[in-house]
Design a protein around this motif. Structure first.
Motif, short mmCIF file in Angstrom:
data_model
loop_
_atom_site.label_atom_id
_atom_site.label_comp_id
_atom_site.label_asym_id
_atom_site.label_seq_id
_atom_site.Cartn_x
_atom_site.Cartn_y
_atom_site.Cartn_z
N VAL A 199 0.84 -1.20 0.00
CA VAL A 199 0.00 0.00 0.00
C VAL A 199 0.88 1.25 0.00
O VAL A 199 1.80 1.38 0.81
CB VAL A 199 -0.93 0.02 1.23
CG1 VAL A 199 -1.71 1.33 1.31
CG2 VAL A 199 -1.89 -1.17 1.18
N THR A 200 0.57 2.18 -0.90
CA THR A 200 1.27 3.46 -0.95
C THR A 200 0.32 4.64 -0.81
O THR A 200 0.78 5.78 -0.66
CB THR A 200 2.04 3.61 -2.28
OG1 THR A 200 1.12 3.50 -3.37
CG2 THR A 200 3.12 2.54 -2.41
N GLN A 201 -0.98 4.41 -0.85
CA GLN A 201 -1.98 5.48 -0.76
C GLN A 201 -1.94 6.11 0.63
O GLN A 201 -2.20 5.45 1.64
CB GLN A 201 -3.37 4.90 -1.04
CG GLN A 201 -4.53 5.81 -0.75
CD GLN A 201 -4.46 7.12 -1.51
OE1 GLN A 201 -4.12 8.15 -0.93
NE2 GLN A 201 -4.73 7.08 -2.80
N PRO A 202 -1.62 7.41 0.72
CA PRO A 202 -1.51 8.05 2.03
C PRO A 202 -2.73 7.89 2.92
O PRO A 202 -2.60 7.59 4.11
CB PRO A 202 -1.24 9.52 1.68
CG PRO A 202 -0.51 9.46 0.38
CD PRO A 202 -1.18 8.34 -0.36
N GLU A 203 -3.93 8.09 2.38
CA GLU A 203 -5.13 8.03 3.23
C GLU A 203 -5.33 6.64 3.81
O GLU A 203 -5.78 6.51 4.95
CB GLU A 203 -6.37 8.47 2.46
CG GLU A 203 -6.45 9.97 2.23
CD GLU A 203 -6.63 10.75 3.53
OE1 GLU A 203 -7.73 10.68 4.13
OE2 GLU A 203 -5.69 11.45 3.95
N THR A 204 -5.01 5.61 3.05
CA THR A 204 -5.14 4.25 3.57
C THR A 204 -4.17 4.03 4.73
O THR A 204 -4.52 3.43 5.75
CB THR A 204 -4.87 3.22 2.47
OG1 THR A 204 -5.69 3.50 1.34
CG2 THR A 204 -5.16 1.80 2.96
N LEU A 205 -2.94 4.53 4.59
CA LEU A 205 -1.95 4.38 5.66
C LEU A 205 -2.34 5.20 6.89
O LEU A 205 -2.12 4.75 8.03
CB LEU A 205 -0.57 4.79 5.14
CG LEU A 205 -0.02 3.89 4.03
CD1 LEU A 205 1.26 4.47 3.46
CD2 LEU A 205 0.21 2.48 4.53
N LEU A 206 -2.96 6.36 6.69
CA LEU A 206 -3.41 7.14 7.84
C LEU A 206 -4.58 6.44 8.53
O LEU A 206 -4.70 6.49 9.76
CB LEU A 206 -3.82 8.55 7.40
CG LEU A 206 -2.70 9.43 6.84
CD1 LEU A 206 -3.20 10.84 6.58
CD2 LEU A 206 -1.48 9.45 7.76
N LEU A 207 -5.43 5.78 7.76
CA LEU A 207 -6.48 4.96 8.38
C LEU A 207 -5.86 3.84 9.21
O LEU A 207 -6.35 3.52 10.30
CB LEU A 207 -7.40 4.35 7.31
CG LEU A 207 -8.43 5.26 6.66
CD1 LEU A 207 -9.14 4.50 5.54
CD2 LEU A 207 -9.44 5.77 7.68
N GLY A 208 -4.80 3.25 8.70
CA GLY A 208 -4.10 2.22 9.46
C GLY A 208 -3.55 2.76 10.77
O GLY A 208 -3.65 2.12 11.82
N LEU A 209 -3.00 3.95 10.72
CA LEU A 209 -2.42 4.57 11.92
C LEU A 209 -3.48 4.86 12.97
O LEU A 209 -3.25 4.67 14.18
CB LEU A 209 -1.71 5.87 11.53
CG LEU A 209 -1.08 6.66 12.67
CD1 LEU A 209 0.02 5.86 13.36
CD2 LEU A 209 -0.55 7.99 12.16
N LEU A 210 -4.66 5.27 12.55
CA LEU A 210 -5.69 5.70 13.49
C LEU A 210 -6.86 4.73 13.56
O LEU A 210 -7.92 5.06 14.11
CB LEU A 210 -6.19 7.10 13.12
CG LEU A 210 -5.18 8.23 13.35
CD1 LEU A 210 -5.67 9.53 12.73
CD2 LEU A 210 -4.90 8.42 14.83
N HIS A 211 -6.68 3.51 13.06
CA HIS A 211 -7.83 2.60 12.96
C HIS A 211 -8.47 2.26 14.30
O HIS A 211 -9.65 1.97 14.37
CB HIS A 211 -7.44 1.31 12.22
CG HIS A 211 -6.64 0.36 13.03
ND1 HIS A 211 -5.25 0.44 13.13
CD2 HIS A 211 -6.99 -0.72 13.79
CE1 HIS A 211 -4.81 -0.53 13.90
NE2 HIS A 211 -5.84 -1.26 14.32
N ASP A 212 -7.70 2.31 15.38
CA ASP A 212 -8.24 2.00 16.71
C ASP A 212 -8.50 3.24 17.56
O ASP A 212 -8.81 3.12 18.74
CB ASP A 212 -7.27 1.08 17.47
CG ASP A 212 -7.47 -0.39 17.14
OD1 ASP A 212 -8.52 -0.74 16.55
OD2 ASP A 212 -6.59 -1.20 17.47
N ALA A 213 -8.39 4.42 16.96
CA ALA A 213 -8.50 5.65 17.75
C ALA A 213 -9.84 5.76 18.47
O ALA A 213 -9.90 6.06 19.67
CB ALA A 213 -8.28 6.87 16.86
N LEU A 214 -10.93 5.50 17.76
CA LEU A 214 -12.26 5.64 18.37
C LEU A 214 -12.59 4.46 19.28
O LEU A 214 -13.44 4.59 20.16
CB LEU A 214 -13.33 5.80 17.29
CG LEU A 214 -13.15 6.96 16.33
CD1 LEU A 214 -14.38 7.12 15.45
CD2 LEU A 214 -12.84 8.26 17.05
N GLU A 215 -11.93 3.35 19.09
CA GLU A 215 -12.10 2.22 20.00
C GLU A 215 -11.41 2.49 21.33
O GLU A 215 -11.96 2.23 22.40
CB GLU A 215 -11.55 0.94 19.36
CG GLU A 215 -11.73 -0.29 20.25
CD GLU A 215 -11.48 -1.58 19.50
OE1 GLU A 215 -11.38 -2.62 20.19
OE2 GLU A 215 -11.39 -1.57 18.27
#
Length: 204
Positions: free
Chosen positions: A65-81
């Motif tokens: 994966v190189t798409q920035p938004e996908t990687l940012l989703l990965g970084l913050l995927h558990d933020a709301l949890e």
């Protein structure tokens, strides 16, 4: 593992090749990650932020994966949890569409700040199966890292549950989605390898 600070997170994301706007968003997302995950630990006793960074690494290094938004989703995927109250901050700093994507990736009982009750697991499976391809890819990368991290977990029932869920949900879901993109095909391959490994190591 290196100390999780702003430079380390940006290096993990590989932002040096990103466009200026994407690098700016990455700095904001990294600051949010440091703030939201701060003080939280995993079941294994490790700082929580190490997990989303590992998910980013899986996305980049193993799934291509190189798409920035996908990687940012990965970084913050558990933020709301981890902190449902951070949604307003995420919305303010990264925009409502990004926050809505995180909501779609977060179990409802976490968003509602209540204990898990019967029926929640099935609702979470339905919610996960309905995710768009990018969000699903992040969730599968999350599962890949969780499975690899199981050996460090002191909770044997948790370990058995993760293997059962892999067998009867995540692996079939990945198999059904693998033709949607080369990234999802790669995720299916990695999950299948984890399935083989854990069937050898852990018995129900």
């Amino acid at each position: 593992m290196a100390v999780a600070n702003l430079p380390h997170i940006l290096t993990t994301l590989a932002t040096s090749t990103w466009a200026d706007r994407d690098r700016s968003r990455a700095r904001v997302a990294a600051g949010l990650a440091l703030a939201i995950y701060a003080g939280h630990t995993r079941d294994q006793g490790t700082p929580y932020v190490q997990h989303p960074l590992a998910v980013v690494t899986v996305l980049r290094s193993e799934l291509g994966v190189t798409q920035p938004e996908t990687l940012l989703l990965g970084l913050l995927h558990d933020a709301l949890e981890v902190d449902p109250g951070s949604e307003a901050l995420v919305t303010h700093q990264l925009g409502a569409p990004f926050a809505e994507r995180l909501r779609a990736m977060t179990p409802d009982h976490r968003l509602e700040r209540r204990p898990k009750v019967p029926g929640d697991e099935n609702r979470w499976r339905v919610k996960t199966a309905a995710l768009p391809a990018e969000e699903l890819l992040v969730r599968l990368a999350d599962r890949i890292h969780n499975l690899r991290d199981l050996a460090a977990s002191p909770n044997h029932e948790r370990r058995r549950k993760f293997v059962r869920n892999l067998t009867d949900f995540h692996l079939p879901l990945a198999a059904a989605a693998r033709r949607l993109s080369p990234h999802l095909e790669a995720a299916h391959t990695l999950l299948n390898a984890e399935h083989i490994h854990h069937q050898q190591e852990i018995r129900p």
